[in-house]
Design an enzyme around this catalytic site. Structure first.
Site, PDB file in Angstrom:
ATOM      1  N   HIS A 187       0.989  -1.257   0.082  1.00  0.00           N
ATOM      2  CA  HIS A 187       0.023  -0.187  -0.014  1.00  0.00           C
ATOM      3  C   HIS A 187       0.824   1.246   0.034  1.00  0.00           C
ATOM      4  O   HIS A 187       0.323   2.430  -0.537  1.00  0.00           O
ATOM      5  CB  HIS A 187      -1.033  -0.034   1.222  1.00  0.00           C
ATOM      6  CG  HIS A 187      -2.052  -0.709   1.132  1.00  0.00           C
ATOM      7  ND1 HIS A 187      -2.135  -2.291   1.285  1.00  0.00           N
ATOM      8  CD2 HIS A 187      -3.468  -0.448   0.560  1.00  0.00           C
ATOM      9  CE1 HIS A 187      -3.319  -2.741   1.089  1.00  0.00           C
ATOM     10  NE2 HIS A 187      -4.215  -1.672   0.544  1.00  0.00           N
ATOM     11  N   GLY A 188       2.030   1.125   0.441  1.00  0.00           N
ATOM     12  CA  GLY A 188       2.825   2.265   0.400  1.00  0.00           C
ATOM     13  C   GLY A 188       4.127   2.307   1.179  1.00  0.00           C
ATOM     14  O   GLY A 188       4.279   1.420   1.724  1.00  0.00           O
TER      15      GLY A 188
END
Length: 481
Positions: A339-340
């Site tokens: 996700h990041g």
């Protein structure tokens, strides 16, 4: 360009639909020509916002196209060999390295440079620093690299045959409805639809209704409630108290669900309009009665991707309990990191992995028979705290925000009253709570008048357009993933 924009709704989409179906009428069953229109439309859609970064997507997709042919041709030359040979393993490994290498460079390189610089300065007391790379994160790179990589993996395991038509294959990789934020469509999901698919008034109407539903989720609920989530999460520790912190967590929980599920609904609806059936991505996750149940319902295409391509190859549920728990933690650490490029996402993955581990451990060792209401309440608290981890910009914000949630500090009463009495908050919060449970399918079944049903969707679409014209606040959370 985003789906919930005037440019997309009244310029791009009508032109694409008109051109597509005019071609369909004139050249019946010419699916390669129809795929060409979708391909060109998708490239225009992506280039409009990303310009030259479209080459990143074309590069990774093209590499997998030729590696897929390479792996498939070896099977054809050796029809008696059921198991892959070393050269096929090399082809698959090369595909994985290229895709993850592209993803790492654009998404994670500066994160690792930052950590190396921290070590050099604080551990080794060195004055040397590595310069940051001047890279721009391409929109949707996490989605289309996973989609492209699954293609070669499925060919390797003989789940699909390689597509020998580069145009049709590239149409699959770049298809604008699900290009930027999913759902993650695997080649085997639409393999036959690329060559032959249904076009009908009923399917188009169903697609428009699904699209409108997603648009309403995004514009009427997610955008409205996002004001308050952003306002509260931007507060400093000195101006945040316990009620405000909980309101912010509640708002963000609604925002991220209706933002992302709304986008998925729009993508699935657009797919139907063009004759494609994309996999469902959400199934009312906020009614889940366990964290395991939550992950069966949330971002289903990503959960199933990790299950099929990582969890099961690692051993899945087989083997000793330690190995099963290890597999769970590996999957959710990587899911968080997907996700990041931030430790908060890793913490978020570990957090969910911990609760999945505890649920499995208790199921295997303790016979708990709790009421459904208690199980649901437990799950709600888990994902609300989880979204605070997910939303926090850094570890410092995460710490003080969680501290405020359990602080029993009530100093900001005026701000709390202002927020909970504003009509925009009340409307978005009530609609968010109501439509987090499956009331819509119930009313859909009860509504027998098809024309009244269509009229309601038309009114809903008009309301969304009026809202978009009057308000330019229109963020998409998952675009940055």
């Amino acid at each position: 360009m985003v789906f919930s924009s005037i440019k997309f709704l009244f310029y791009f989409l009508p032109v694409v639909i008109a051109l597509y179906f005019l071609t369909s009428v004139v050249f019946k069953k010419k699916y390669t020509l129809l795929n060409l229109i979708l391909l060109l439309s998708s490239l225009i859609f992506y280039i409009e916002g990303e310009k030259g970064l479209v080459l990143v997507m074309i590069f990774s997709g093209t590499v997998d196209y030729f590696l897929g042919l390479y792996i498939s041709n070896i099977y054809k030359k050796n029809p008696g060999n059921e198991k892959p040979v070393p050269m096929q393993k090399f082809g698959l490994l090369f595909s994985i390295i290229i895709n993850l290498g592209v993803l790492f460079y654009f998404k994670y390189s500066n994160f690792f440079i930052e950590e190396v610089n921290y070590l050099l300065q604080n551990i080794f007391h060195s004055s040397s620093q590595i310069d940051y790379l001047n890279v721009t994160l391409p929109l949707g790179i996490s989605f289309y690299t996973f989609q492209s990589m699954s293609y070669t993996i499925d060919i390797y395991y003989r789940n699909v045959e390689a597509n020998r038509n580069y145009l049709d294959y590239t149409c699959f990789i770049t298809m604008f409805p699900q290009l930027v934020a999913g759902p993650i469509v695997r080649y085997k999901d639409i393999e036959t639809q690329l060559r032959d698919r249904e076009h009908s008034y009923e399917l188009m109407a169903s697609g428009f209704k699904r699209f409108t539903l997603g648009l309403a989720k995004k514009v009427i609920i997610a955008n409205f409630i996002a004001y308050y989530a952003d306002e509260i999460f931007s507060l400093k520790a000195s101006t945040l108290d316990m009620p405000l912190a909980w309101i912010g967590a509640f708002c963000y929980s609604l925002q991220i669900y209706f933002d992302f599920s709304g986008y998925s609904d729009m993508a699935i609806g657009l797919g139907k309009i063009f004759g494609f059936h994309f996999p469902e991505n959400f199934n009312y996750p906020y009614i889940a009665k366990s964290v395991q149940d939550f992950w069966r319902r949330w971002h289903i295409s990503l959960s199933s991707w990790f299950r099929d391509y990582l969890y099961i190859p690692l051993g899945g549920n087989k083997g000793k309990p330690f190995h099963v728990y290890r597999n769970l933690f590996i999957v959710f650490i990587l899911c968080g990191f997907w996700h990041g490029a931030s430790f908060t996402f890793v913490i978020w993955g570990l957090y969910h992995g911990f609760f999945l581990f505890m649920e499995r451990f208790l199921k295997d060792n303790v016979n708990l028979n709790l009421p459904d209401a208690i199980k649901h309440m437990y799950t709600v608290f888990v994902f609300i705290f989880g979204w605070v981890i997910f939303r926090s910009e850094n570890n410092s914000q995460l710490y003080f925000y969680l501290e405020k949630m359990v602080s029993f500090n009530f100093e900001q009463g005026d701000t709390v009253i202002r927020i909970i009495t504003e009509s925009k908050f009340v409307i978005a919060a009530l609609l968010g709570i109501i439509f987090s449970i499956p009331v819509f399918p119930y009313f859909s079944q009860k509504t027998k008048d098809r024309y009244l049903y269509s009229l309601l969707y038309l009114i809903l679409f008009i309301i969304c357009c009026i809202s978009l014209i009057g308000d330019d606040y229109n963020p998409f959370i998952y675009f940055r993933f």
